[in-house]
Design a protein around this motif. Structure first.
Motif, PDB file in Angstrom:
ATOM      1  N   GLY A 163       0.928  -1.140   0.029  1.00 44.42           N
ATOM      2  CA  GLY A 163      -0.004   0.022   0.117  1.00 44.42           C
ATOM      3  C   GLY A 163       0.718   1.270   0.017  1.00 44.42           C
ATOM      4  O   GLY A 163       0.180   2.292  -0.280  1.00 44.42           O
ATOM      5  N   LEU A 164       1.937   1.189   0.293  1.00 43.29           N
ATOM      6  CA  LEU A 164       2.883   2.506   0.135  1.00 43.29           C
ATOM      7  C   LEU A 164       3.655   2.487  -1.009  1.00 43.29           C
ATOM      8  O   LEU A 164       4.005   1.519  -1.591  1.00 43.29           O
ATOM      9  CB  LEU A 164       3.735   2.313   1.468  1.00 43.29           C
ATOM     10  N   MET A 165       4.211   3.498  -1.204  1.00 45.76           N
ATOM     11  CA  MET A 165       5.360   3.968  -2.061  1.00 45.76           C
ATOM     12  C   MET A 165       6.547   4.650  -1.865  1.00 45.76           C
ATOM     13  O   MET A 165       6.398   5.779  -0.935  1.00 45.76           O
ATOM     14  CB  MET A 165       4.322   4.704  -3.442  1.00 45.76           C
ATOM     15  N   LEU A 166       7.547   4.322  -2.217  1.00 46.97           N
ATOM     16  CA  LEU A 166       8.723   5.114  -2.086  1.00 46.97           C
ATOM     17  C   LEU A 166       9.532   5.437  -3.217  1.00 46.97           C
ATOM     18  O   LEU A 166       9.760   4.409  -4.307  1.00 46.97           O
ATOM     19  CB  LEU A 166       9.606   4.094  -1.148  1.00 46.97           C
ATOM     20  N   GLU A 167      10.117   6.444  -3.390  1.00 49.72           N
ATOM     21  CA  GLU A 167      10.866   7.106  -4.438  1.00 49.72           C
ATOM     22  C   GLU A 167      12.351   7.003  -4.011  1.00 49.72           C
ATOM     23  O   GLU A 167      12.734   7.362  -3.124  1.00 49.72           O
ATOM     24  CB  GLU A 167      10.307   8.473  -4.989  1.00 49.72           C
ATOM     25  N   LEU A 168      12.940   6.436  -5.108  1.00 53.04           N
ATOM     26  CA  LEU A 168      14.619   6.302  -5.092  1.00 53.04           C
ATOM     27  C   LEU A 168      15.184   7.022  -5.951  1.00 53.04           C
ATOM     28  O   LEU A 168      14.621   6.790  -7.322  1.00 53.04           O
ATOM     29  CB  LEU A 168      14.901   4.901  -4.581  1.00 53.04           C
ATOM     30  N   ASP A 169      16.241   7.604  -5.799  1.00 51.39           N
ATOM     31  CA  ASP A 169      17.185   8.203  -6.812  1.00 51.39           C
ATOM     32  C   ASP A 169      18.528   7.646  -6.710  1.00 51.39           C
ATOM     33  O   ASP A 169      19.693   8.295  -6.480  1.00 51.39           O
ATOM     34  CB  ASP A 169      17.078   9.734  -6.677  1.00 51.39           C
ATOM     35  N   PRO A 170      18.611   6.304  -7.020  1.00 55.22           N
ATOM     36  CA  PRO A 170      20.077   5.712  -6.931  1.00 55.22           C
ATOM     37  C   PRO A 170      21.045   5.975  -8.018  1.00 55.22           C
ATOM     38  O   PRO A 170      20.561   6.653  -9.193  1.00 55.22           O
ATOM     39  CB  PRO A 170      19.942   4.239  -6.853  1.00 55.22           C
ATOM     40  N   PRO A 171      22.314   6.004  -7.951  1.00 52.65           N
ATOM     41  CA  PRO A 171      23.098   6.147  -8.855  1.00 52.65           C
ATOM     42  C   PRO A 171      22.989   4.988 -10.019  1.00 52.65           C
ATOM     43  O   PRO A 171      22.676   3.812  -9.723  1.00 52.65           O
ATOM     44  CB  PRO A 171      24.375   6.163  -8.398  1.00 52.65           C
ATOM     45  N   LEU A 172      22.840   5.360 -11.247  1.00 53.90           N
ATOM     46  CA  LEU A 172      22.325   4.479 -12.440  1.00 53.90           C
ATOM     47  C   LEU A 172      23.202   4.642 -13.518  1.00 53.90           C
ATOM     48  O   LEU A 172      23.973   5.418 -13.946  1.00 53.90           O
ATOM     49  CB  LEU A 172      21.125   5.030 -13.070  1.00 53.90           C
ATOM     50  N   LEU A 173      23.547   3.395 -13.941  1.00 57.70           N
ATOM     51  CA  LEU A 173      24.744   3.110 -14.934  1.00 57.70           C
ATOM     52  C   LEU A 173      23.811   3.352 -16.274  1.00 57.70           C
ATOM     53  O   LEU A 173      22.884   2.739 -16.445  1.00 57.70           O
ATOM     54  CB  LEU A 173      24.896   1.684 -15.108  1.00 57.70           C
ATOM     55  N   ASP A 174      24.498   4.147 -17.164  1.00 53.82           N
ATOM     56  CA  ASP A 174      23.834   4.661 -18.434  1.00 53.82           C
ATOM     57  C   ASP A 174      24.021   3.502 -19.527  1.00 53.82           C
ATOM     58  O   ASP A 174      24.733   3.949 -20.454  1.00 53.82           O
ATOM     59  CB  ASP A 174      24.043   5.936 -18.962  1.00 53.82           C
ATOM     60  N   ILE A 175      23.079   2.268 -19.223  1.00 52.39           N
ATOM     61  CA  ILE A 175      23.477   1.316 -20.111  1.00 52.39           C
ATOM     62  C   ILE A 175      21.926   0.848 -20.547  1.00 52.39           C
ATOM     63  O   ILE A 175      21.056   0.868 -19.724  1.00 52.39           O
ATOM     64  CB  ILE A 175      24.156   0.120 -19.381  1.00 52.39           C
ATOM     65  N   SER A 176      21.703   0.626 -21.964  1.00 50.98           N
ATOM     66  CA  SER A 176      20.512   0.015 -22.168  1.00 50.98           C
ATOM     67  C   SER A 176      20.480  -1.104 -22.975  1.00 50.98           C
ATOM     68  O   SER A 176      21.402  -1.456 -23.912  1.00 50.98           O
ATOM     69  CB  SER A 176      19.601   1.586 -23.198  1.00 50.98           C
ATOM     70  N   ALA A 177      19.363  -2.019 -22.712  1.00 50.20           N
ATOM     71  CA  ALA A 177      19.253  -3.197 -23.435  1.00 50.20           C
ATOM     72  C   ALA A 177      19.356  -3.079 -25.120  1.00 50.20           C
ATOM     73  O   ALA A 177      19.965  -3.791 -25.832  1.00 50.20           O
ATOM     74  CB  ALA A 177      18.335  -4.198 -23.027  1.00 50.20           C
ATOM     75  N   THR A 178      18.647  -1.954 -25.448  1.00 52.08           N
ATOM     76  CA  THR A 178      18.349  -1.597 -26.885  1.00 52.08           C
ATOM     77  C   THR A 178      19.767  -1.577 -27.503  1.00 52.08           C
ATOM     78  O   THR A 178      20.256  -1.813 -28.492  1.00 52.08           O
ATOM     79  CB  THR A 178      17.561  -0.437 -27.141  1.00 52.08           C
ATOM     80  N   GLY A 179      20.560  -0.508 -26.896  1.00 58.01           N
ATOM     81  CA  GLY A 179      21.843  -0.245 -27.429  1.00 58.01           C
ATOM     82  C   GLY A 179      22.873  -1.376 -27.492  1.00 58.01           C
ATOM     83  O   GLY A 179      23.553  -1.270 -28.406  1.00 58.01           O
ATOM     84  N   ILE A 180      22.839  -2.189 -26.517  1.00 55.73           N
ATOM     85  CA  ILE A 180      23.477  -3.497 -26.484  1.00 55.73           C
ATOM     86  C   ILE A 180      23.125  -4.226 -27.709  1.00 55.73           C
ATOM     87  O   ILE A 180      23.879  -4.958 -28.489  1.00 55.73           O
ATOM     88  CB  ILE A 180      23.473  -4.302 -25.256  1.00 55.73           C
ATOM     89  N   ARG A 181      21.707  -4.499 -28.035  1.00 59.30           N
ATOM     90  CA  ARG A 181      21.465  -5.235 -29.202  1.00 59.30           C
ATOM     91  C   ARG A 181      22.131  -4.653 -30.220  1.00 59.30           C
ATOM     92  O   ARG A 181      22.301  -5.396 -31.464  1.00 59.30           O
ATOM     93  CB  ARG A 181      19.877  -5.375 -28.950  1.00 59.30           C
ATOM     94  N   GLU A 182      21.827  -3.224 -30.425  1.00 62.42           N
ATOM     95  CA  GLU A 182      22.356  -2.697 -31.814  1.00 62.42           C
ATOM     96  C   GLU A 182      23.506  -2.930 -31.813  1.00 62.42           C
ATOM     97  O   GLU A 182      24.152  -3.026 -33.006  1.00 62.42           O
ATOM     98  CB  GLU A 182      21.988  -1.227 -31.589  1.00 62.42           C
ATOM     99  N   ARG A 183      24.466  -2.739 -30.795  1.00 66.20           N
ATOM    100  CA  ARG A 183      25.934  -2.854 -30.825  1.00 66.20           C
ATOM    101  C   ARG A 183      26.306  -4.178 -31.334  1.00 66.20           C
ATOM    102  O   ARG A 183      27.085  -4.420 -32.332  1.00 66.20           O
ATOM    103  CB  ARG A 183      26.532  -2.557 -29.412  1.00 66.20           C
ATOM    104  N   ILE A 184      25.563  -5.321 -30.757  1.00 64.57           N
ATOM    105  CA  ILE A 184      26.123  -6.533 -31.183  1.00 64.57           C
ATOM    106  C   ILE A 184      25.670  -6.747 -32.544  1.00 64.57           C
ATOM    107  O   ILE A 184      26.526  -7.538 -33.433  1.00 64.57           O
ATOM    108  CB  ILE A 184      25.504  -7.819 -30.516  1.00 64.57           C
ATOM    109  N   GLY A 185      24.516  -6.279 -33.056  1.00 64.49           N
ATOM    110  CA  GLY A 185      24.140  -6.394 -34.433  1.00 64.49           C
ATOM    111  C   GLY A 185      24.915  -5.852 -35.336  1.00 64.49           C
ATOM    112  O   GLY A 185      25.124  -6.139 -36.504  1.00 64.49           O
ATOM    113  N   ASP A 186      25.755  -4.794 -34.907  1.00 63.07           N
ATOM    114  CA  ASP A 186      26.754  -4.128 -35.604  1.00 63.07           C
ATOM    115  C   ASP A 186      27.719  -4.531 -35.868  1.00 63.07           C
ATOM    116  O   ASP A 186      28.894  -4.413 -36.487  1.00 63.07           O
ATOM    117  CB  ASP A 186      26.877  -2.525 -35.348  1.00 63.07           C
TER     118      ASP A 186
END
Length: 216
Positions: A163-186
């Motif tokens: 029933g509760l909600m919590l916002e978090l702002d952790p450090p994130l690594l700027d990595i995307s699965a889409t970018g990885i798929r494109e990189r491999i495909g290239d």
């Protein structure tokens, strides 16, 4: 508290893994369950099959006790709806056990279009992870829900089942699965974006256009 972090994980990468560990530490839980979806209801086909994505996940978390893979959505026919998963977990854990799900602000912005979205807070706490982008529409249903249920003290989540909600702002690594798929495909290497064990298996299976046996 039982915490789940769902997604397509197509493929799993260090951004996913680092965030899961941050969640484990911030929420003071021993383990976070990564839940790969079978058929994502809000996007097209995945680049790898359910079984292949599950295998990559298992390889990725093999040496990390704080993370585990929960394959319940892969074993369930049809589209993977969060409400169904939470309902199943609630049945297993009982009515009083604290349960939480993790969602990024990008996905939470469309929360009111999810299947049975109004019932989800009754089943679990919601951990909203801030991600780069425009953020939430202040006049939208997700923002109103967050304003109504938001807490800042993590301990409150441990003291009630949902029933509760919590916002978090952790450090994130700027990595995307889409970018990885494109990189491999290239024909470029995704090494250091994904665990080495995951990259080896991607090459072995020839996923995302990878050339089996190519340079590591």
């Amino acid at each position: 508290m039982h915490v789940i972090y769902g997604g397509t994980f197509d493929p799993i990468h260090h951004g996913h893994l680092r965030l899961a560990l941050e969640i484990s530490d911030r929420l003071s839980v021993n383990q976070v369950s990564l839940v790969p979806c079978h058929i994502p209801p809000h996007r097209g086909d995945t680049g790898a099959t359910s079984e292949q994505r599950w295998k990559l996940l298992e390889l990725a978390v093999a040496d990390e006790p704080q993370l585990r893979v929960d394959d319940r959505e892969l074993r369930r026919a049809g589209a993977s709806y969060t409400a169904d998963t939470l309902r199943q977990l609630r049945h297993e854990l009982g009515p009083d056990a604290p349960l939480a799900m993790v969602v990024g602000t990008d996905a939470f912005a469309g929360f009111d279009r999810w299947q049975e979205w109004q019932q989800i807070p009754d089943l679990a706490h919601i951990i909203v992870v801030r991600r780069p982008g425009p953020g939430l529409d202040p006049d939208g249903e997700p923002s109103r829900m967050l304003a109504k249920r938001a807490v800042r003290d993590v301990r409150l989540l441990h003291n009630q089942p949902g029933g509760l909600m919590l916002e978090l702002d952790p450090p994130l690594l700027d990595i995307s699965a889409t970018g990885i798929r494109e990189r491999i495909g290239d024909g470029r290497s995704p090494r250091y974006l994904v665990p080495d064990s995951v990259w080896r298996e991607i090459r072995r299976l020839g996923l995302y256009g990878a050339c089996p046996g190519g340079n590591f």
